[in-house]
Write a protein that holds these residues in place. Structure first.
Motif, PDB file in Angstrom:
ATOM      1  N   ALA A 495      -1.613  10.243  -6.639  1.00  0.00           N
ATOM      2  CA  ALA A 495      -0.837   9.601  -5.583  1.00  0.00           C
ATOM      3  C   ALA A 495       0.438  10.401  -5.318  1.00  0.00           C
ATOM      4  N   LYS A 507      -0.243   0.741  -7.750  1.00  0.00           N
ATOM      5  CA  LYS A 507      -0.688   1.356  -6.498  1.00  0.00           C
ATOM      6  C   LYS A 507      -1.155   2.805  -6.714  1.00  0.00           C
ATOM      7  N   VAL A 510      -4.712   2.246  -7.183  1.00  0.00           N
ATOM      8  CA  VAL A 510      -5.322   1.904  -5.897  1.00  0.00           C
ATOM      9  C   VAL A 510      -5.587   3.178  -5.093  1.00  0.00           C
ATOM     10  N   PHE A 511      -4.636   4.124  -5.125  1.00  0.00           N
ATOM     11  CA  PHE A 511      -4.810   5.402  -4.431  1.00  0.00           C
ATOM     12  C   PHE A 511      -6.039   6.133  -4.996  1.00  0.00           C
ATOM     13  N   GLY A 514      -9.230   4.672  -3.870  1.00  0.00           N
ATOM     14  CA  GLY A 514      -9.588   5.101  -2.519  1.00  0.00           C
ATOM     15  C   GLY A 514     -10.361   6.404  -2.527  1.00  0.00           C
ATOM     16  N   LYS A 576      -9.351   4.444   3.500  1.00  0.00           N
ATOM     17  CA  LYS A 576      -8.201   4.984   4.233  1.00  0.00           C
ATOM     18  C   LYS A 576      -6.945   4.184   3.938  1.00  0.00           C
ATOM     19  N   ALA A 577      -7.078   2.847   3.843  1.00  0.00           N
ATOM     20  CA  ALA A 577      -5.929   1.998   3.527  1.00  0.00           C
ATOM     21  C   ALA A 577      -5.416   2.271   2.110  1.00  0.00           C
ATOM     22  N   CYS A 578      -6.333   2.508   1.168  1.00  0.00           N
ATOM     23  CA  CYS A 578      -5.926   2.806  -0.212  1.00  0.00           C
ATOM     24  C   CYS A 578      -5.208   4.149  -0.313  1.00  0.00           C
ATOM     25  N   LEU A 579      -5.470   5.059   0.626  1.00  0.00           N
ATOM     26  CA  LEU A 579      -4.935   6.421   0.557  1.00  0.00           C
ATOM     27  C   LEU A 579      -3.675   6.614   1.398  1.00  0.00           C
ATOM     28  N   GLU A 580      -3.020   5.520   1.769  1.00  0.00           N
ATOM     29  CA  GLU A 580      -1.757   5.633   2.498  1.00  0.00           C
ATOM     30  C   GLU A 580      -0.734   6.392   1.651  1.00  0.00           C
ATOM     31  N   PRO A 583       3.108   3.794  -0.828  1.00  0.00           N
ATOM     32  CA  PRO A 583       2.371   2.849  -1.674  1.00  0.00           C
ATOM     33  C   PRO A 583       2.486   1.399  -1.224  1.00  0.00           C
ATOM     34  N   ARG A 586      -0.458  -0.114   0.828  1.00  0.00           N
ATOM     35  CA  ARG A 586      -1.778  -0.061   0.204  1.00  0.00           C
ATOM     36  C   ARG A 586      -2.200  -1.459  -0.251  1.00  0.00           C
TER      37      ARG A 586
END
Length: 612
Positions: A495, A507, A510-511, A514, A576-580, A583, A586
């Motif tokens: 991330a 987060k 989460v990244f 993703g 795509k949302a997880c890879l914002e 953080p 996400r």
């Protein structure tokens, strides 16, 4: 672009399923609704199955319970691994009852006879004696006089049950166990007791939203691929946060309470809690002062001069029972730690007691850290730590023994052209990983951040379920601070906030999740940030829906021939949302679970339709 999102959501949430329905109405309710009885369309005409009953006063032994359900004692003893029919069982101990379930008219039922005692009512028989395994309205609907219960006569009781349908058989489901829900029961805990995933229960009971309240005095179906074995050591959470709302649809049996009495009771309760709160404050300040005075003394008592092991490790081991192996045992199990059994750096495959295992060599400090974390976790989607072999000193190697996942890591499964992962397994794997992450983020004390989620740290079992591995090596304690104490970082895609300023939060996982979703979609390994650029079509303004689907088709795994395009698009949007980069926007693992739970249901339905 909004049109594309709308179409994806419409296609995803508009699908249906042929599973049985969950009925939220209490067993005492006289209201009939879908799920009040399980229909037998497209299912077997009859089948052997099981129900679960809890020991209660009057039915505290296998002898008494067997008589109640008209089942031979030896069958109940065998199903519960018990030896004596007269042994007094613990109150509320769960007992598995083997029954024969058959189709009667349009509904499944298992017929038993109940000898009516004095002061019996239909509500007591339904909700107390049979613990909700039969509904009140089912009990009385075939009787000519529902208000008359003659003492000493036999009452026919049609117990709630169900048989697997053809789609269950294709999935290897052999039994649908009827489980009566009580207060503080939790779907996740029930699933762990039976050794299955919560999503299996949600799918079987047509529960689309994992946040749906499951009420006490109702029943659910537990799908199993083998005869039931309940792990009674797994208890319901005591925290209100992780248990279902114990609200029950009520049936009034007495008169109304006056408003004056309600005010009096409310005032009394309020005064009580005020006094209780003041007493708690006084106690807090007194004890906190004593704790500050005695802090150093209490810490010094943790030392031991007779043990060669770290006292912290001994403390952890007192909470977590591991099998202790000798070095020679592990060396023999791993074929002398030869290249033939080597799976990776310091990781070997072995065989102990007829079971395949993973043997991992690491330094004493890393081993202590790993054991400390595993002593606080127990989850079906996290690889299990089973044993340990300690080095002779803090400077020698320690060996940890983990359970073996027969299908290897997710990366190996995705790049195997001879056995392409079908779509429903990919969604199930994504859900399993999200469930494991949600557990370490929100359900452990303290909570943890994995920091090393990749397709190589996700292991796949023989039945194609996912388990998170490498917990402990790069894991940090999530204490709410911006920066965590990370010992080893991932070799994968990190991330951006961690790379820039070392900020570690859930987060970060989460990244990484993703990235795993992208690999599930494309089967390609993500090694740098250029991978996500291929998803820019999801946010490109003015794109037509048809063009968006074409771009998605070019991104997908070419070996994956049959998949629902709408679900694939939704998974790509979620990735795509997880890879914002930021953080904050996400999604949390809780949000991710809600989306993937729906996808698991619809993907299995899609797979079943393809098989027809």
């Amino acid at each position: 672009m909004l049109l594309v999102y709308f179409l994806a959501g419409l296609l995803l949430f508009g699908s249906t399923t042929s599973k049985q329905f969950y009925d939220p109405n209490s067993c005492a309710s006289n209201k009939f609704s879908p799920g009040s009885r399980y229909i037998c369309n497209n299912s077997l005409a009859s089948c052997p199955t099981f129900i679960v009953y809890r020991a209660r006063p009057g039915f505290e032994t296998v002898l008494e319970i067997s008589r109640l359900f008209g089942v031979e004692q030896h069958k109940v003893l065998h199903a519960n691994n018990l030896t004596s029919p007269s042994q007094i069982l613990e109150k509320d101990q769960e007992v598995v009852i083997p029954i024969h379930c058959s189709c009667s008219g349009s509904f499944f039922q298992s017929n038993v006879s109940y000898l009516i005692p004095k002061d019996a009512t239909f509500t007591k028989i339904s909700c107390e004696v049979f613990e909700g395994l039969v509904k009140f309205h089912t009990l009385v609907e075939d009787l000519s006089n529902a208000n008359n219960l003659k003492v000493g006569s036999k009452l026919p009781v049609p117990l709630t049950c169900a048989c697997p349908d053809f789609s269950n058989n294709r999935d290897g489901i052999l039994y649908l166990v009827t489980y009566p829900f009580v207060e503080k029961d939790d779907i996740v805990v029930v699933a762990e007791r039976f050794g299955i995933s919560p999503s299996d229960i949600w799918v079987e009971n047509n529960v689309d939203d994992p946040d749906t309240t499951v009420f006490p005095n109702t029943t659910i179906l537990v799908p199993l691929r083998a005869e039931p074995s309940i792990n009674s050591s797994i208890k319901n959470p005591t925290s209100e946060k992780h248990s279902f709302d114990p609200m029950t649809p009520s049936v009034l049996t007495g008169g109304k309470m006056s408003r004056k009495n309600l005010y009096a009771i409310g005032t009394g309760v309020g005064i009580f809690f005020i006094l209780l709160g003041l007493s708690g404050l006084v106690f807090y300040y007194k004890t906190s002062y004593k704790l500050r005075e005695n802090k150093c003394d209490s810490l010094s008592t943790r030392s031991s001069t007779t043990s060669c092991l770290s006292p912290d490790l001994v403390a952890e081991m007192s909470k977590y029972s591991l099998i202790s192996y000798s070095f020679n045992e592990l060396r023999q199990a791993a074929g002398g730690f030869s290249e033939d059994t080597k799976l990776g750096s310091s990781v070997y495959k072995g065989r102990l007691g007829g079971t395949d295992v993973i043997i991992k060599r690491m330094g004493f400090g890393d081993a202590r850290r790993t054991i400390s974390i595993y002593s606080k976790i127990n989850h079906i989607n996290i690889i299990n730590l089973e044993g340990v072999c300690y080095g002779e000193s803090d400077f020698s190697s320690t060996y940890l023994v983990f359970e073996f996942a027969r299908n290897g890591c997710l990366r190996d499964c995705l790049r195997n052209p001879a056995n392409v992962l079908p779509w429903h397994r990919r969604t199930q794997i994504a859900f399993d990983v999200a469930t494991g992450l949600h557990y370490i983020h929100h359900c452990t004390v303290p909570s943890y951040i994995h920091m090393n989620i990749t397709s190589r740290s996700i292991l796949i079992t023989e039945d194609w379920r996912a388990k998170i591995a490498n917990l402990g090596m790069g894991t940090v304690i999530n204490s709410g601070k911006e920066r965590g104490d990370v010992m080893i970082t991932s070799e994968g895609w990190i991330a951006p906030e961690y790379l820039e300023n070392g900020s570690a939060s859930d987060k970060v996982d989460v990244f990484a999740f993703g990235v795993v979703l992208l690999e599930l979609l494309s089967a390609k390994e993500a090694r740098d940030g250029t991978f996500v650029k291929k998803l820019e079509f999801l946010t490109a303004g003015g794109s037509a829906a048809s063009g968006c689907f074409e771009e998605l088709g070019g991104f997908m795994d070419p070996s994956l021939k049959d998949y629902p395009v709408s679900e694939a698009l939704c998974m790509a949007i979620l990735a795509k949302a997880c890879l914002e980069d930021d953080p904050l926007p996400r999604p949390s693992t809780n949000d991710i679970l809600k989306i993937l739970a729906r996808m698991v249901i619809t993907s299995y339905h899609y797979c079943n339709n393809l098989s027809l």
